[in-house]
Design a protein around this motif. Structure first.
Motif, PDB file in Angstrom:
ATOM      1  N   SER A   1       0.851  -1.190   0.000  1.00 56.86           N
ATOM      2  CA  SER A   1       0.000   0.000   0.000  1.00 56.86           C
ATOM      3  C   SER A   1       0.888   1.242   0.000  1.00 56.86           C
ATOM      4  N   GLU A   2       0.314   2.399  -0.261  1.00 60.97           N
ATOM      5  CA  GLU A   2       1.104   3.649  -0.357  1.00 60.97           C
ATOM      6  C   GLU A   2       1.743   4.021   0.975  1.00 60.97           C
ATOM      7  N   ASP A   3       1.050   3.727   2.086  1.00 62.26           N
ATOM      8  CA  ASP A   3       1.549   4.152   3.400  1.00 62.26           C
ATOM      9  C   ASP A   3       1.993   2.988   4.273  1.00 62.26           C
ATOM     10  N   GLY A   4       1.971   1.817   3.773  1.00 64.12           N
ATOM     11  CA  GLY A   4       2.372   0.730   4.621  1.00 64.12           C
ATOM     12  C   GLY A   4       2.156  -0.633   3.951  1.00 64.12           C
ATOM     13  N   LEU A   5       2.023  -1.647   4.780  1.00 59.97           N
ATOM     14  CA  LEU A   5       1.886  -3.030   4.332  1.00 59.97           C
ATOM     15  C   LEU A   5       0.481  -3.521   4.673  1.00 59.97           C
ATOM     16  N   VAL A   6      -0.253  -3.934   3.636  1.00 62.36           N
ATOM     17  CA  VAL A   6      -1.573  -4.522   3.836  1.00 62.36           C
ATOM     18  C   VAL A   6      -1.397  -6.027   4.014  1.00 62.36           C
ATOM     19  N   VAL A   7      -2.019  -6.567   5.044  1.00 64.22           N
ATOM     20  CA  VAL A   7      -1.960  -8.007   5.308  1.00 64.22           C
ATOM     21  C   VAL A   7      -3.389  -8.544   5.346  1.00 64.22           C
ATOM     22  N   LEU A   8      -3.665  -9.567   4.519  1.00 62.94           N
ATOM     23  CA  LEU A   8      -4.961 -10.235   4.531  1.00 62.94           C
ATOM     24  C   LEU A   8      -4.837 -11.561   5.244  1.00 62.94           C
ATOM     25  N   GLY A   9      -5.777 -11.838   6.122  1.00 60.63           N
ATOM     26  CA  GLY A   9      -5.816 -13.107   6.827  1.00 60.63           C
ATOM     27  C   GLY A   9      -7.058 -13.898   6.421  1.00 60.63           C
ATOM     28  N   TYR A  10      -6.861 -15.211   6.271  1.00 63.63           N
ATOM     29  CA  TYR A  10      -7.949 -16.104   5.867  1.00 63.63           C
ATOM     30  C   TYR A  10      -8.222 -17.110   6.993  1.00 63.63           C
ATOM     31  N   PRO A  11      -9.381 -17.766   6.967  1.00 61.11           N
ATOM     32  CA  PRO A  11      -9.657 -18.776   7.994  1.00 61.11           C
ATOM     33  C   PRO A  11      -8.533 -19.807   8.061  1.00 61.11           C
ATOM     34  N   LYS A  12      -8.336 -20.357   9.269  1.00 59.47           N
ATOM     35  CA  LYS A  12      -7.196 -21.240   9.503  1.00 59.47           C
ATOM     36  C   LYS A  12      -7.233 -22.500   8.626  1.00 59.47           C
ATOM     37  N   ASP A  13      -8.438 -22.937   8.256  1.00 58.60           N
ATOM     38  CA  ASP A  13      -8.547 -24.152   7.430  1.00 58.60           C
ATOM     39  C   ASP A  13      -8.759 -23.840   5.958  1.00 58.60           C
ATOM     40  N   ARG A  14      -8.422 -22.595   5.563  1.00 59.03           N
ATOM     41  CA  ARG A  14      -8.674 -22.192   4.155  1.00 59.03           C
ATOM     42  C   ARG A  14      -7.486 -22.510   3.256  1.00 59.03           C
ATOM     43  N   TYR A  15      -6.273 -22.193   3.676  1.00 60.51           N
ATOM     44  CA  TYR A  15      -5.086 -22.417   2.839  1.00 60.51           C
ATOM     45  C   TYR A  15      -3.990 -23.083   3.666  1.00 60.51           C
ATOM     46  N   TRP A  16      -3.145 -23.825   2.935  1.00 59.75           N
ATOM     47  CA  TRP A  16      -1.912 -24.366   3.507  1.00 59.75           C
ATOM     48  C   TRP A  16      -0.748 -23.725   2.781  1.00 59.75           C
ATOM     49  N   LYS A  17       0.197 -23.142   3.591  1.00 62.99           N
ATOM     50  CA  LYS A  17       1.328 -22.427   3.000  1.00 62.99           C
ATOM     51  C   LYS A  17       2.625 -23.175   3.274  1.00 62.99           C
ATOM     52  N   HIS A  18       3.452 -23.252   2.251  1.00 60.08           N
ATOM     53  CA  HIS A  18       4.777 -23.852   2.377  1.00 60.08           C
ATOM     54  C   HIS A  18       5.725 -22.774   2.884  1.00 60.08           C
ATOM     55  N   LEU A  19       6.347 -23.012   4.057  1.00 66.36           N
ATOM     56  CA  LEU A  19       7.130 -21.965   4.720  1.00 66.36           C
ATOM     57  C   LEU A  19       8.526 -21.793   4.146  1.00 66.36           C
ATOM     58  N   TYR A  20       9.002 -22.795   3.406  1.00 66.35           N
ATOM     59  CA  TYR A  20      10.382 -22.719   2.914  1.00 66.35           C
ATOM     60  C   TYR A  20      10.410 -22.972   1.407  1.00 66.35           C
ATOM     61  N   PRO A  21       9.894 -22.057   0.623  1.00 64.25           N
ATOM     62  CA  PRO A  21       9.845 -22.237  -0.841  1.00 64.25           C
ATOM     63  C   PRO A  21      11.188 -21.977  -1.492  1.00 64.25           C
ATOM     64  N   CYS A  22      12.071 -22.981  -1.395  1.00 67.67           N
ATOM     65  CA  CYS A  22      13.408 -22.837  -1.966  1.00 67.67           C
ATOM     66  C   CYS A  22      13.699 -24.088  -2.784  1.00 67.67           C
ATOM     67  N   TRP A  23      14.093 -23.913  -4.051  1.00 70.31           N
ATOM     68  CA  TRP A  23      14.302 -25.048  -4.948  1.00 70.31           C
ATOM     69  C   TRP A  23      15.696 -24.969  -5.571  1.00 70.31           C
ATOM     70  N   ASP A  24      16.286 -26.134  -5.767  1.00 65.56           N
ATOM     71  CA  ASP A  24      17.595 -26.215  -6.398  1.00 65.56           C
ATOM     72  C   ASP A  24      17.462 -25.874  -7.881  1.00 65.56           C
ATOM     73  N   TYR A  25      18.325 -25.023  -8.384  1.00 67.76           N
ATOM     74  CA  TYR A  25      18.216 -24.565  -9.763  1.00 67.76           C
ATOM     75  C   TYR A  25      18.425 -25.719 -10.752  1.00 67.76           C
ATOM     76  N   ASP A  26      19.401 -26.589 -10.484  1.00 69.98           N
ATOM     77  CA  ASP A  26      19.634 -27.710 -11.391  1.00 69.98           C
ATOM     78  C   ASP A  26      18.424 -28.643 -11.433  1.00 69.98           C
ATOM     79  N   PHE A  27      17.755 -28.791 -10.256  1.00 73.96           N
ATOM     80  CA  PHE A  27      16.573 -29.649 -10.231  1.00 73.96           C
ATOM     81  C   PHE A  27      15.472 -29.062 -11.120  1.00 73.96           C
ATOM     82  N   ILE A  28      15.267 -27.768 -11.035  1.00 73.30           N
ATOM     83  CA  ILE A  28      14.238 -27.113 -11.864  1.00 73.30           C
ATOM     84  C   ILE A  28      14.610 -27.225 -13.338  1.00 73.30           C
ATOM     85  N   ALA A  29      15.891 -27.048 -13.659  1.00 73.37           N
ATOM     86  CA  ALA A  29      16.326 -27.103 -15.054  1.00 73.37           C
ATOM     87  C   ALA A  29      16.148 -28.498 -15.644  1.00 73.37           C
ATOM     88  N   ASN A  30      16.376 -29.510 -14.810  1.00 75.00           N
ATOM     89  CA  ASN A  30      16.278 -30.900 -15.305  1.00 75.00           C
ATOM     90  C   ASN A  30      14.943 -31.562 -14.988  1.00 75.00           C
TER      91      ASN A  30
END
Length: 486
Positions: free
Chosen positions: A128-157
């Protein structure tokens, strides 16, 4: 056994098709479920759109969210907050914000919620222009992966890895399928071979084991039943042939005595004219009975393949001419003149045949015309070869031409200008298996064993017989034999 590889290929094709269909069906189901679960935009997009839509109140320090953006959050049962850039305090929030949501955040808190959850609520930040907007959803609505890190060679192959995984999975499925059905395929082969042997009348035995043991037992039982039936048929046919031969032998002796005494009485000058006429009738009918017995014996032998057939290359023209000459010499009263209608230049028509049997067949046809035209008729005998450019077609009827089959046949034709037969009678004559038709007016058999023997002789030489109306008005019978050049 061409059917077994075909069956295996069919099984494999069904397997591969099933795998491909299931693969695409699963993808389609996943897409449909995902669209059903998230009919709107993604939460990240919604957070960005909410941050852009958030506005300051006129003349004040407060904020408000336009009605359409607020309705969009309400439909998703989501809540939102605005964290100020400088104070890192919540300066705006929706009315449905949970009570446990803090109103002040550190940099560590902000880093944590942007990556994962805020008080166990799936959180999605938006600028947002003056700050950070944060949206929250019900606890059983989404599952988020906390460590989205992938090896580049794995993605390439990844395409190569995915292809290898699919190939390995396909190979494993094939091995499992083949191992599960190997015994079944081994059981199918002897059963298929046994079924193919059943029509050959050979004894069949299939080992009764495996998944199809019950079917194998049924095939063995069927083979035993067929073998028993064939034995009974052979036994009946043998008894019938022996009975015909025995009866014929027993009749010949008294018949010879009747004919001998009748011949002596016919020459006796003391008989009256009426008595002589009766003796002549007795002698003629006795001769007819003798010929009938001979025909019955020959028909029986031909039917059961007991008549020896000595085939050799013969000239059908010469055989037919000799049979016609024999009847010409016997026609003392001239009531049944015979004309030889074969083209003079057509002197040889080679066939592979038993000379005596073929001559007997031609004689039967001539005798048939004589016997059924007692008042007299002209008989025409000819020999032609179909397929010759210098020979006219043996028939103008398409049905007869089709019945002749091969275009290179030797056609021996005997026809007359006698009483003939109606189309219905001809049809019935062609459809009657043994040609045992009776004339109601004379109470005598018409076209009986004579034509049956002709047909049997033709069939034993790989040929056929055709009956139709003659162009002269009487009956026409063709014997068709394959031309043979050795």
């Amino acid at each position: 056994m061409k059917s077994i590889p075909k069956l295996i290929r069919r099984f494999l094709a069904i397997l591969m098709l099933s795998i491909i269909l299931l693969f695409f069906l699963n993808i389609a189901v996943l897409i449909a479920l995902n669209l059903q679960r998230t009919p709107g935009a993604s939460p990240w997009t919604t957070a960005a759109e909410t941050g852009a839509a958030l506005q300051k109140e006129d003349g004040g320090s407060g904020y408000f969210l336009p009605e359409d953006a607020a309705l969009s959050l309400a439909r998703e049962n989501a809540w939102g907050i605005l964290i100020d850039n400088h104070t890192r305090q919540v300066v705006w929030h929706t009315d449905n914000m949970p009570d446990e949501i803090p109103l002040e955040y550190s940099l560590a808190d902000i880093a944590s919620l942007t990556r994962g959850y805020l008080m166990d609520y799936p959180a999605f930040p938006g600028e947002s222009e003056d700050g950070l907007v944060v949206l929250g959803y019900p606890k059983d609505r989404y599952w988020k992966h906390l460590y989205p890190c992938w090896d580049y060679d794995f993605i390439a192959n990844l395409p190569k890895y995915a292809l290898n995984v699919l190939l390995v999975n396909g190979g494993l499925i094939f091995l499992i399928y083949f191992a599960a059905n190997f015994k079944l395929l081994r059981s199918v082969k002897p059963i298929a071979e046994g079924i193919q042997k059943l029509p050959t009348k050979e004894p069949v035995f299939v080992k009764e084991k495996g998944l199809l043991s019950e079917l194998a037992a049924n095939i063995n039982q069927t083979s035993r039943i067929l073998e028993s039936q064939n034995y009974q048929l052979r036994k009946k046919d043998g008894a019938r042939a022996n009975w015909i031969a025995g009866v014929s032998h027993d009749i010949r002796t008294p018949l010879s005595m009747v004919m001998g005494y009748a011949g002596q009485l016919e020459d006796n000058p003391r008989l009256t004219e009426d008595e002589r006429r009766k003796v002549t009738v007795i002698l003629r009918q006795s001769t007819r009975m003798r010929n009938l017995i001979n025909d019955l014996n020959l028909a029986s032998k031909l039917e059961y393949e007991m008549q020896p057939i000595h085939k050799a290359q013969e000239n059908a023209v010469a055989i037919a001419r000799q049979a016609a000459v024999d009847f010409i010499n016997m026609d003392v009263d001239g009531k049944h003149p015979i004309e030889w209608n074969t083209e003079p230049e057509f002197a040889v028509c080679p066939v592979c045949a038993d000379k005596d049997l073929l001559k007997r067949a031609v004689s039967n046809l001539i005798q048939n015309s004589i016997s059924h035209n007692a008042g007299g008729c002209s008989i025409y005998v000819s020999v032609t070869e179909t397929g010759r450019e210098d020979t006219p077609p043996p028939t103008d009827s398409p049905a007869d031409t089709e019945r002749m089959g091969s275009p290179h046949n030797c056609v021996i034709r005997v026809e007359d200008d006698g009483s003939g037969m109606s189309p219905e009678e001809l049809q019935r004559l062609n459809d009657t298996p043994h040609y045992m038709m009776c004339d109601g007016s004379t109470k005598e058999q018409r076209h009986g064993l004579g034509l049956l023997i002709v047909r049997q002789v033709a069939a034993s030489h790989g040929g056929s017989m055709a009956i139709r109306q003659s162009i002269y008005g009487g009956l026409c019978v063709d014997i068709l034999l394959p031309v043979y050049y050795g």
